[in-house]
Design a protein around this motif. Structure first.
Motif, mmCIF file in Angstrom:
data_model
loop_
_atom_site.group_PDB
_atom_site.id
_atom_site.type_symbol
_atom_site.label_atom_id
_atom_site.label_comp_id
_atom_site.label_asym_id
_atom_site.label_seq_id
_atom_site.Cartn_x
_atom_site.Cartn_y
_atom_site.Cartn_z
ATOM 1 N N MET A 112 0.860 -1.171 0.000
ATOM 2 C CA MET A 112 0.000 0.000 0.000
ATOM 3 C C MET A 112 0.898 1.222 0.000
ATOM 4 O O MET A 112 1.881 1.272 0.741
ATOM 5 C CB MET A 112 -0.903 0.007 1.238
ATOM 6 C CG MET A 112 -1.836 1.195 1.321
ATOM 7 S SD MET A 112 -2.787 1.213 2.850
ATOM 8 C CE MET A 112 -4.164 0.210 2.379
ATOM 9 N N LEU A 113 0.558 2.202 -0.845
ATOM 10 C CA LEU A 113 1.338 3.440 -0.899
ATOM 11 C C LEU A 113 0.419 4.633 -0.718
ATOM 12 O O LEU A 113 -0.756 4.596 -1.096
ATOM 13 C CB LEU A 113 2.069 3.580 -2.240
ATOM 14 C CG LEU A 113 3.285 2.688 -2.460
ATOM 15 C CD1 LEU A 113 3.860 2.930 -3.857
ATOM 16 C CD2 LEU A 113 4.346 2.925 -1.409
ATOM 17 N N GLU A 114 0.988 5.686 -0.156
ATOM 18 C CA GLU A 114 0.235 6.927 0.022
ATOM 19 C C GLU A 114 0.461 7.825 -1.189
ATOM 20 O O GLU A 114 1.590 7.999 -1.644
ATOM 21 C CB GLU A 114 0.697 7.641 1.294
ATOM 22 C CG GLU A 114 -0.100 8.887 1.589
ATOM 23 C CD GLU A 114 0.277 9.518 2.906
ATOM 24 O OE1 GLU A 114 0.653 10.699 2.891
ATOM 25 O OE2 GLU A 114 0.194 8.816 3.938
ATOM 26 N N TYR A 115 -0.622 8.389 -1.681
ATOM 27 C CA TYR A 115 -0.582 9.309 -2.814
ATOM 28 C C TYR A 115 -1.367 10.561 -2.451
ATOM 29 O O TYR A 115 -2.344 10.486 -1.690
ATOM 30 C CB TYR A 115 -1.253 8.686 -4.057
ATOM 31 C CG TYR A 115 -0.500 7.538 -4.659
ATOM 32 C CD1 TYR A 115 0.468 7.755 -5.634
ATOM 33 C CD2 TYR A 115 -0.777 6.234 -4.276
ATOM 34 C CE1 TYR A 115 1.147 6.692 -6.209
ATOM 35 C CE2 TYR A 115 -0.094 5.170 -4.845
ATOM 36 C CZ TYR A 115 0.863 5.411 -5.806
ATOM 37 O OH TYR A 115 1.536 4.361 -6.371
ATOM 38 N N THR A 116 -0.988 11.683 -3.038
ATOM 39 C CA THR A 116 -1.850 12.853 -2.923
ATOM 40 C C THR A 116 -3.103 12.552 -3.731
ATOM 41 O O THR A 116 -3.095 11.657 -4.589
ATOM 42 C CB THR A 116 -1.171 14.122 -3.490
ATOM 43 O OG1 THR A 116 -0.981 13.951 -4.891
ATOM 44 C CG2 THR A 116 0.147 14.412 -2.795
ATOM 45 N N LEU A 117 -4.161 13.293 -3.474
ATOM 46 C CA LEU A 117 -5.403 13.044 -4.205
ATOM 47 C C LEU A 117 -5.205 13.198 -5.706
ATOM 48 O O LEU A 117 -5.724 12.401 -6.496
ATOM 49 C CB LEU A 117 -6.511 13.985 -3.716
ATOM 50 C CG LEU A 117 -7.018 13.720 -2.297
ATOM 51 C CD1 LEU A 117 -7.975 14.828 -1.867
ATOM 52 C CD2 LEU A 117 -7.691 12.370 -2.197
ATOM 53 N N GLU A 118 -4.413 14.187 -6.113
ATOM 54 C CA GLU A 118 -4.162 14.424 -7.539
ATOM 55 C C GLU A 118 -3.366 13.260 -8.146
ATOM 56 O O GLU A 118 -3.675 12.792 -9.243
ATOM 57 C CB GLU A 118 -3.413 15.746 -7.742
ATOM 58 C CG GLU A 118 -4.204 16.989 -7.357
ATOM 59 C CD GLU A 118 -4.254 17.240 -5.840
ATOM 60 O OE1 GLU A 118 -3.394 16.725 -5.084
ATOM 61 O OE2 GLU A 118 -5.191 17.938 -5.408
ATOM 62 N N GLU A 119 -2.340 12.814 -7.433
ATOM 63 C CA GLU A 119 -1.535 11.678 -7.932
ATOM 64 C C GLU A 119 -2.377 10.411 -8.024
ATOM 65 O O GLU A 119 -2.269 9.660 -8.989
ATOM 66 C CB GLU A 119 -0.342 11.423 -7.002
ATOM 67 C CG GLU A 119 0.738 12.464 -7.030
ATOM 68 C CD GLU A 119 1.799 12.235 -5.960
ATOM 69 O OE1 GLU A 119 2.931 12.694 -6.178
ATOM 70 O OE2 GLU A 119 1.501 11.607 -4.922
ATOM 71 N N ALA A 120 -3.218 10.201 -7.001
ATOM 72 C CA ALA A 120 -4.071 9.013 -6.991
ATOM 73 C C ALA A 120 -5.051 9.052 -8.163
ATOM 74 O O ALA A 120 -5.258 8.039 -8.846
ATOM 75 C CB ALA A 120 -4.828 8.923 -5.672
ATOM 76 N N GLN A 121 -5.626 10.225 -8.406
ATOM 77 C CA GLN A 121 -6.581 10.354 -9.517
ATOM 78 C C GLN A 121 -5.875 10.103 -10.849
ATOM 79 O O GLN A 121 -6.398 9.400 -11.711
ATOM 80 C CB GLN A 121 -7.204 11.750 -9.488
ATOM 81 C CG GLN A 121 -8.423 11.870 -10.338
ATOM 82 C CD GLN A 121 -9.191 13.153 -10.031
ATOM 83 O OE1 GLN A 121 -8.852 13.903 -9.122
ATOM 84 N NE2 GLN A 121 -10.226 13.390 -10.793
#
Length: 176
Positions: A112-121
């Protein structure tokens, strides 16, 4: 030899059996056709599994992408989100999610990795685009493979029937 865009070879169509058999025996030709049909069926099963996996994966990606978009909207309004989340198969808990700038995404293999909302989108949109393209290609390949299997079955029947006819002719010639 002709092939589809992903390299699956096109089966030849035997129009003139007698002409085709000038280079090989009936038995060898039938064996070759049966082997080719088996290979096409194996590829078809593989593509069916691939398509099935993609058909399960695409809704999950869409659902995750929709949630990321929802969290992005909630962040703009600066209001917390009240929700129920699944703890176990039949156990749910209430939660209040404050506006967030990041999400954690499962990548598979317990990663599992953490992404900013923009990166995740961006990541989910590209994954969705790739998955939909792969689904379209798998469906095209399945259609192509079904055609090749049919062609090989027709070829096999034509060669077999031609051989039976030739044997009958030879048998009636020896009786005379």
């Amino acid at each position: 030899m002709e092939a589809n865009p992903r390299g699956i070879p096109k089966s030849p169509f035997v129009d003139n059996v007698e002409e085709y058999l000038k280079t090989d025996t009936v038995e060898a030709t039938l064996r070759k056709f049966t082997e080719a049909a088996s290979k096409y069926k194996f590829m078809e099963n593989s593509k069916l599994q691939q398509r099935s996996g993609l058909e399960q994966k695409i809704p999950e990606i869409k659902k995750t992408l929709a949630m990321v978009e929802y969290l992005t909207e909630q962040r703009k309004s600066n209001s917390p989100t009240k929700t129920l989340f699944e703890v176990n198969d039949t156990l749910y808990a209430h939660a209040v999610i404050p506006p967030t700038k990041a999400v954690n995404l499962w990548l598979g293999a317990n990663v599992m990795l953490e992404y900013t909302l923009e990166e995740a989108q961006e990541l989910l949109s590209s994954k969705l685009e790739i998955a939909e393209k792969n689904l379209e290609e798998a469906s095209e390949d399945l259609e192509f493979l079904r055609d090749q299997i049919t062609t090989m079955e027709v070829n096999t029947a034509r060669v077999y029937n031609w051989d039976v006819k030739q044997r009958r002719i030879a048998k009636s010639a020896t009786k005379e």
